[in-house]
Design an enzyme around this catalytic site. Structure first.
Site, mmCIF file in Angstrom:
data_model
loop_
_atom_site.group_PDB
_atom_site.id
_atom_site.type_symbol
_atom_site.label_atom_id
_atom_site.label_comp_id
_atom_site.label_asym_id
_atom_site.label_seq_id
_atom_site.Cartn_x
_atom_site.Cartn_y
_atom_site.Cartn_z
ATOM 1 N N THR A 23 0.839 -1.189 0.000
ATOM 2 C CA THR A 23 0.000 0.000 0.000
ATOM 3 C C THR A 23 0.878 1.244 0.000
ATOM 4 O O THR A 23 1.845 1.323 0.753
ATOM 5 C CB THR A 23 -0.906 -0.029 1.250
ATOM 6 O OG1 THR A 23 -1.813 -1.105 1.072
ATOM 7 C CG2 THR A 23 -1.651 1.256 1.445
ATOM 8 N N HIS A 51 -6.706 -10.778 -1.344
ATOM 9 C CA HIS A 51 -6.039 -10.501 -0.068
ATOM 10 C C HIS A 51 -6.791 -11.216 1.056
ATOM 11 O O HIS A 51 -7.780 -10.721 1.573
ATOM 12 C CB HIS A 51 -6.012 -8.986 0.178
ATOM 13 C CG HIS A 51 -5.085 -8.566 1.280
ATOM 14 N ND1 HIS A 51 -4.578 -9.432 2.217
ATOM 15 C CD2 HIS A 51 -4.556 -7.347 1.598
ATOM 16 C CE1 HIS A 51 -3.793 -8.777 3.057
ATOM 17 N NE2 HIS A 51 -3.763 -7.503 2.704
ATOM 18 N N HIS A 88 -3.585 -11.043 6.983
ATOM 19 C CA HIS A 88 -3.282 -9.891 7.855
ATOM 20 C C HIS A 88 -4.460 -9.313 8.625
ATOM 21 O O HIS A 88 -4.400 -8.179 9.077
ATOM 22 C CB HIS A 88 -2.617 -8.760 7.034
ATOM 23 C CG HIS A 88 -1.430 -9.208 6.255
ATOM 24 N ND1 HIS A 88 -0.826 -8.447 5.292
ATOM 25 C CD2 HIS A 88 -0.720 -10.361 6.283
ATOM 26 C CE1 HIS A 88 0.191 -9.108 4.751
ATOM 27 N NE2 HIS A 88 0.267 -10.283 5.342
ATOM 28 N N TYR A 114 -7.643 -8.720 7.476
ATOM 29 C CA TYR A 114 -8.666 -7.987 6.713
ATOM 30 C C TYR A 114 -9.863 -8.918 6.441
ATOM 31 O O TYR A 114 -9.903 -10.042 6.939
ATOM 32 C CB TYR A 114 -8.063 -7.406 5.440
ATOM 33 C CG TYR A 114 -7.047 -6.336 5.764
ATOM 34 C CD1 TYR A 114 -7.457 -5.129 6.337
ATOM 35 C CD2 TYR A 114 -5.693 -6.532 5.576
ATOM 36 C CE1 TYR A 114 -6.539 -4.148 6.678
ATOM 37 C CE2 TYR A 114 -4.765 -5.555 5.921
ATOM 38 C CZ TYR A 114 -5.196 -4.371 6.473
ATOM 39 O OH TYR A 114 -4.303 -3.399 6.833
HETATM 40 C C1 LIG Z 1 4.548 -0.043 3.181
HETATM 41 C C2 LIG Z 1 3.975 -1.428 3.156
HETATM 42 C C3 LIG Z 1 2.699 -1.635 2.651
HETATM 43 C C4 LIG Z 1 2.161 -2.923 2.600
HETATM 44 N N1 LIG Z 1 0.923 -3.118 2.031
HETATM 45 C C5 LIG Z 1 0.439 -4.372 1.877
HETATM 46 C C6 LIG Z 1 -0.758 -4.606 1.151
HETATM 47 O O1 LIG Z 1 -1.408 -3.691 0.608
HETATM 48 N N2 LIG Z 1 -1.191 -5.894 1.061
HETATM 49 C C7 LIG Z 1 -0.517 -6.940 1.625
HETATM 50 O O2 LIG Z 1 -0.950 -8.087 1.516
HETATM 51 N N3 LIG Z 1 0.639 -6.737 2.286
HETATM 52 C C8 LIG Z 1 1.148 -5.503 2.403
HETATM 53 N N4 LIG Z 1 2.369 -5.310 3.005
HETATM 54 C C9 LIG Z 1 3.157 -6.480 3.435
HETATM 55 C C10 LIG Z 1 4.162 -6.844 2.339
HETATM 56 O O3 LIG Z 1 3.498 -7.348 1.189
HETATM 57 C C11 LIG Z 1 5.169 -7.909 2.801
HETATM 58 O O4 LIG Z 1 4.494 -9.113 3.075
HETATM 59 C C12 LIG Z 1 5.947 -7.487 4.027
HETATM 60 O O5 LIG Z 1 6.461 -6.176 3.869
HETATM 61 C C13 LIG Z 1 7.103 -8.439 4.295
HETATM 62 O O6 LIG Z 1 7.985 -8.469 3.189
HETATM 63 P P1 LIG Z 1 9.400 -7.670 3.236
HETATM 64 O O7 LIG Z 1 10.070 -8.117 4.495
HETATM 65 O O8 LIG Z 1 10.115 -8.132 1.992
HETATM 66 O O9 LIG Z 1 9.101 -6.218 3.261
HETATM 67 C C14 LIG Z 1 2.913 -4.021 3.093
HETATM 68 C C15 LIG Z 1 4.187 -3.798 3.601
HETATM 69 C C16 LIG Z 1 4.733 -2.533 3.617
HETATM 70 C C17 LIG Z 1 6.129 -2.351 4.135
#
Ligand SMILES: Cc1cc2nc3c(=O)[nH]c(=O)nc-3n(C[C@H](O)[C@H](O)[C@H](O)COP(=O)(O)O)c2cc1C
Length: 378
Positions: free
Chosen positions: A31, A176, A179, A181
């Site tokens: 997001t 989705h 988490h 939702y």
């Molecule tokens: C800024 C931000 C926004 C995120 N938005 C979503 C989202 O819209 N949908 C979702 O399923 N996960 C979302 N996540 C989780 C990420 O998809 C991911 O699973 C999480 O950051 C772990 O991966 P990473 O360690 O590589 O960042 C978001 C994470 C971050 C950091």
């Protein structure tokens, strides 16, 4: 010097029916809260184009709400109504760079708070009039329990969004279901105490909403359009939560969903290398693949260096456990099929090219202050 065969499993193409990816890397949905009028704008097209040019196999977009009540945060791009056409240039730009793309279809359910846009009057609902954590402690608005009509409406909105995605030329959709939702609210016992066919004491009863949704989407998009389902054990604000405490419960949750039409499971964890259940090294994605026989995607801290927080001995272990070589080996052994990257791609759009070209020293490391200036998460 390791070059050609370095990370060779991660570089392999992936094929599933009509879906062909040039390698195993995926951009995790993130997001951004950066749009105006809930439409895709030029800056957003450029943001995804850059990451496609950075070598990714597949991009999963930020979560995109399927109706007014699905919105929980400001300035998020909608995936219904007038916003639909604004997505077309984005899909074309990503394809022109050789990557594939799927929208992450999203409904926040009870996470929505009163007065949020784009329609401040749209209601807040969830499986039950219940949220976690306890509203008495947090002052959050309580949702109303969804009526049968609202359930039907939401399923229809997801179906419309999936059909629109196919018409726009997307390469599949991600639902989705993670988490905390809406979809996850139905699956988790703390937030679903319904007494009708969409709730109950058993996992089988609580997944009925998601499996009905998947079946309806599948019927509408046909057999060849990929459906990815993102799921997690953890919830926002509750990292210890579990929908399935044992492999048996995980099977109870996921076999009917695979049967309903899910093609790929996206197993959202915060640290990809961690074992999901005692007695086996398999991670969450590994267990899901073993149980369902479907391809899975792993995620969690790939390319994000948090090891500096550990002691020296811990650091030695974590570096090996978390290394790209381990990821490559475990994928080569068939534990999971794809790997998703989140924050590392906020810091460096070229992350995948640099990784695959063995230029890790050139990767711009993710830094919380520099690369995540807003508080949104998930
Ligand atoms: C800024 C931000 C926004 C995120 N938005 C979503 C989202 O819209 N949908 C979702 O399923 N996960 C979302 N996540 C989780 C990420 O998809 C991911 O699973 C999480 O950051 C772990 O991966 P990473 O360690 O590589 O960042 C978001 C994470 C971050 C950091």
């Amino acid at each position: 010097m390791k070059v050609d065969n370095y990370l060779s499993a991660l570089k392999q193409p992936f094929k599933l029916g009509a879906l062909e990816l040039r390698n195993r890397s995926v951009m995790a949905p993130m997001t951004r809260m950066q749009t105006s009028d809930n439409q895709v704008d030029d800056k957003m097209v450029e943001y995804y184009r850059q990451r496609a040019a950075g070598g990714l196999g597949l991009i999963i977009t930020e979560g995109v709400p399927v109706n007014d009540s699905a919105h929980g945060y400001d300035n998020v791009p909608s995936f219904y109504g007038e916003s639909i056409e604004s997505w077309r240039p984005l899909v074309e730009a990503v394809h022109a760079e050789g990557a594939k793309i799927m929208p992450q279809l999203w409904h926040v359910g009870s996470v929505r708070q009163a007065g949020k846009g784009p329609n401040p009057l749209s209601p807040i609902y969830g499986p039950s009039a219940k949220i976690f954590p306890d509203p008495n402690n947090t002052g959050l608005d309580l949702p109303t329990e969804m009526t049968a009509e609202q359930i039907e409406q939401v399923i229809g909105d997801f179906v419309n969004a999936a059909v629109a995605a196919k018409d726009l030329g997307f390469d599949g959709i991600e639902l989705h279901g993670a988490h905390g939702y809406l979809l996850d609210q139905f699956m988790w016992q703390q937030t679903n105490v319904r007494l009708d066919e969409f709730g109950g004491d058993t996992i089988a009863e609580r997944i009925n909403f998601v499996s009905t949704l998947v079946k309806r989407v599948r019927a509408a998009v046909g057999p060849d359009f990929p459906i990815v389902l993102r799921i997690s054990q953890w919830k926002m604000g509750n990292y210890q939560a579990k929908n399935a405490a044992t492999p048996e419960e995980l099977a109870e949750q996921l076999l009917p969903l695979a049967e309903a039409g899910v093609d790929i499971f996206h197993a959202s964890t915060r640290r990809w290398w961690q074992a999901e259940f005692a007695g086996s090294v398999l991670n969450y994605a590994g267990w899901i693949q073993k149980i369902t026989g479907k391809p899975t995607m792993t995620v969690g801290n790939i390319g994000v260096d948090h090891a500096y927080k550990d002691s020296r001995q811990q650091r030695k272990n974590t570096i090996i456990e978390q290394s790209y070589e381990q990821l490559d080996q475990r994928l080569a052994l068939g534990e999971f099929d794809l790997f998703a990257i989140g924050r590392a791609l906020l810091a460096d759009a070229n992350f995948v090219n640099k990784l695959f070209d063995n230029k890790e020293s050139e990767i711009i490391n993710f830094n919380l202050e520099r690369h995540m200036p807003y508080k949104s998460y998930e």
